[in-house]
Enzyme design. Sequence first.
Site, mmCIF file in Angstrom:
data_model
loop_
_atom_site.group_PDB
_atom_site.id
_atom_site.type_symbol
_atom_site.label_atom_id
_atom_site.label_comp_id
_atom_site.label_asym_id
_atom_site.label_seq_id
_atom_site.Cartn_x
_atom_site.Cartn_y
_atom_site.Cartn_z
ATOM 1 N N GLY A 110 0.827 -1.201 0.000
ATOM 2 C CA GLY A 110 0.000 0.000 0.000
ATOM 3 C C GLY A 110 0.859 1.247 0.000
ATOM 4 O O GLY A 110 0.507 2.273 0.588
ATOM 5 N N ALA A 111 2.001 1.164 -0.695
ATOM 6 C CA ALA A 111 3.030 2.199 -0.572
ATOM 7 C C ALA A 111 2.658 3.514 -1.232
ATOM 8 O O ALA A 111 3.326 4.523 -1.004
ATOM 9 C CB ALA A 111 4.346 1.681 -1.143
ATOM 10 N N GLY A 123 -0.310 4.898 -0.775
ATOM 11 C CA GLY A 123 -1.419 5.439 -0.004
ATOM 12 C C GLY A 123 -1.013 6.560 0.933
ATOM 13 O O GLY A 123 0.167 6.894 1.085
ATOM 14 N N ARG A 125 -13.618 -0.753 2.855
ATOM 15 C CA ARG A 125 -14.979 -1.264 2.910
ATOM 16 C C ARG A 125 -15.906 -0.351 2.119
ATOM 17 O O ARG A 125 -16.004 0.841 2.395
ATOM 18 C CB ARG A 125 -15.433 -1.349 4.368
ATOM 19 C CG ARG A 125 -16.744 -2.081 4.572
ATOM 20 C CD ARG A 125 -17.029 -2.148 6.059
ATOM 21 N NE ARG A 125 -18.185 -2.952 6.369
ATOM 22 C CZ ARG A 125 -18.662 -3.105 7.601
ATOM 23 N NH1 ARG A 125 -18.060 -2.518 8.611
ATOM 24 N NH2 ARG A 125 -19.718 -3.849 7.825
ATOM 25 N N ASN A 147 -10.120 -9.130 2.062
ATOM 26 C CA ASN A 147 -8.803 -8.762 2.564
ATOM 27 C C ASN A 147 -8.037 -9.976 3.065
ATOM 28 O O ASN A 147 -6.808 -10.019 2.978
ATOM 29 C CB ASN A 147 -8.925 -7.710 3.672
ATOM 30 C CG ASN A 147 -9.107 -6.316 3.113
ATOM 31 O OD1 ASN A 147 -8.718 -6.040 1.982
ATOM 32 N ND2 ASN A 147 -9.708 -5.434 3.888
ATOM 33 N N GLN A 176 -0.033 -12.700 0.517
ATOM 34 C CA GLN A 176 1.192 -12.039 0.962
ATOM 35 C C GLN A 176 1.953 -12.902 1.963
ATOM 36 O O GLN A 176 3.189 -12.913 1.971
ATOM 37 C CB GLN A 176 0.857 -10.664 1.552
ATOM 38 C CG GLN A 176 0.369 -9.681 0.490
ATOM 39 C CD GLN A 176 0.125 -8.292 1.021
ATOM 40 O OE1 GLN A 176 0.196 -8.048 2.229
ATOM 41 N NE2 GLN A 176 -0.176 -7.359 0.133
ATOM 42 N N GLY A 213 -3.311 -3.077 7.619
ATOM 43 C CA GLY A 213 -4.568 -3.164 6.890
ATOM 44 C C GLY A 213 -5.631 -3.892 7.690
ATOM 45 O O GLY A 213 -5.386 -4.965 8.244
ATOM 46 N N ASN A 214 -6.822 -3.312 7.736
ATOM 47 C CA ASN A 214 -7.881 -3.848 8.589
ATOM 48 C C ASN A 214 -8.775 -4.876 7.895
ATOM 49 O O ASN A 214 -8.882 -4.859 6.673
ATOM 50 C CB ASN A 214 -8.736 -2.685 9.105
ATOM 51 C CG ASN A 214 -8.036 -1.948 10.220
ATOM 52 O OD1 ASN A 214 -7.493 -2.570 11.122
ATOM 53 N ND2 ASN A 214 -8.030 -0.626 10.144
ATOM 54 N N HIS A 252 -8.665 -4.676 17.226
ATOM 55 C CA HIS A 252 -8.690 -3.286 16.756
ATOM 56 C C HIS A 252 -10.088 -3.020 16.199
ATOM 57 O O HIS A 252 -10.323 -3.000 15.000
ATOM 58 C CB HIS A 252 -7.626 -3.072 15.688
ATOM 59 C CG HIS A 252 -7.612 -1.677 15.131
ATOM 60 N ND1 HIS A 252 -7.305 -0.576 15.898
ATOM 61 C CD2 HIS A 252 -7.879 -1.206 13.888
ATOM 62 C CE1 HIS A 252 -7.372 0.509 15.149
ATOM 63 N NE2 HIS A 252 -7.732 0.158 13.925
#
EC number: 1.1.1.82
Length: 432
Positions: free
Chosen positions: A96-97, A99, A177, A190, A197, A215-216, A272
Site C-alpha cells: 500500500g506504498a 497510499g 470497505r 482482505n 502475501q 490493513g484492517n 482493533h
Amino acid sequence: MGLSTAYSPAGSGLVPAPLARAARRRSVQVRRPRLATVRCSVVDAAKQVQDGVATAVGGGAASGNECFGVFCNIYDLKAEDKTKSWKKLVTIAVSGAAGMISNHLLFKLASGEVFGQDQPIALKLLGSERSFQALEGVRMELEDSLYPLLREVSIGIGPYEVFQDVDWALLIGAKPRGPGMERAALLDINGQIFADQGKALNAVASRNVKVLVVGNPCNTNALICLKNTPNIPAKNFHALTRLDENRAKCQIALKAGVFYDKVSNVTIWGNHSTTQVPDFLNAKIDGRPVKEIIQDTKWLEEEFTMTVQKRGGVLIQKWGRSSAASTAVSIVDAIKSLVTPTPEGEWFSTGVYTTGNPYGIAEDIVFSMPCRSKGDGDYELATDVSMDDFLWERIKKSEAELLAEKKCVAHLTGEGDAFCDLPEDTMLPGEN
C-alpha cells in the site's frame, strides 16, 4: 541526471525509454525486469575510504537492475567518520506504498527516525498496476529528499519480487470497505490478500522477518498471514494497535492535566475494533496508578473507554477521511518499541499470537496484549499486570469477537470450511 522510463502494465515493470525506442528500431526484445530499482549501494566503508572515488552502479540489461538519478552512484564516504559505525543494511517492504499512510511513513523511515542515524535502509514498495505511476512519484520524492541513509528504493506490483530477502514487512495495503459491504465479505476479500502475501513472505523473505499488519481488520489479517507462513515464527507477526494506545494516553493526559510523556503502561487489550479494551487499571501517571490521580471511576469506565473505542469514527466525521498521519506515527512507535529496550517496569501494546499467553486468553488468535522488548526486534509478554472483573469481562468480549472472525476465515487458514456469524458490526468507522 534522472533516467526517463516507460511503463508497460503487461510487463509489470519499467524499461528505460531510450532503450525501448532503440529496440523498436532494431526489432529486438528488451528484457523487462519486474522491479524498478533505485539504488545507492552501501559498500565496505574501508574500501571506499581507500579508493576515494564515486563509481556507477551497473544498471539496465547488463545487471538486471535499473537505477535512477543519484541512486546510480556509489559515493565516496571518506569524509564521513561515522561510516565506521554504520550497521548492516536493513531492507523494509511496505505494501500500500502509494497510499496516504505510507506517504507519511516512508519519509520517517528514510530519515533515520525509526531505526537510527547509523542504520542504512533499503525500501521495497508494493503497489498495484493502478497505483504504479503514483509509486513512481513516491520514488521521485524520496530521491529528491537526499536522505543519506536511504540506499535503495524498489517499486513493484508482485509480492514475491518485492518481499525478496526483506527484514521488515509493513503490510498497510488493504481493500477499503465499500457502501453496503458486509463485514464478513471484507474479511474474506482482505483475507485473501493477506493469505497471498503470507505465502510470498514464506517463500522469499528473511527467515527472521518481522511483520506488522496495518490493513484492517488487522488482528485477523495478521492471523491469516502467519498461518500461511510456516517457515517464519508466529511470534514475528504483529497487528497494529499502537494508535489505540496513543489515543488512550492522550485522553488520560488531558484528564489529568499532565503531558503525554508522564503516562505509561497503557495497554490496549483485544481487537482493533470498538470491542478493544483500553486498560486504565494498570496505567500509570508519573509512576503512580492512574486511579490514584483520576478518581472519577465513572469517567474511566464510560467516557474514557468509549472515547478511545470510537475515536476513529469521530475523526472521520471532523476531518472527512480516516487517520493517516497519526497512523504513520503509531507505526513508527510500534517499530521503535521493538528495536529499543523497553524502560524498566514499562510495556507497550501490540497485537500478537496468543498461544502460550499467561493471561488465560484463548489461544490461536492475534490479540493485543502488553509486551516488553530488549531492543532486538523480539518481545516478551508482561506478567506483572492486574485484572479485575470490569477489565476481564471486556477482554472476554473482544476475545469472543476474534474467535468469531477466525471462523469466518477458516478457509484461508487451512482449518476447513468457513462459518461466519457476526451479528454486531464493530469495525472502526473510517479505518476499515
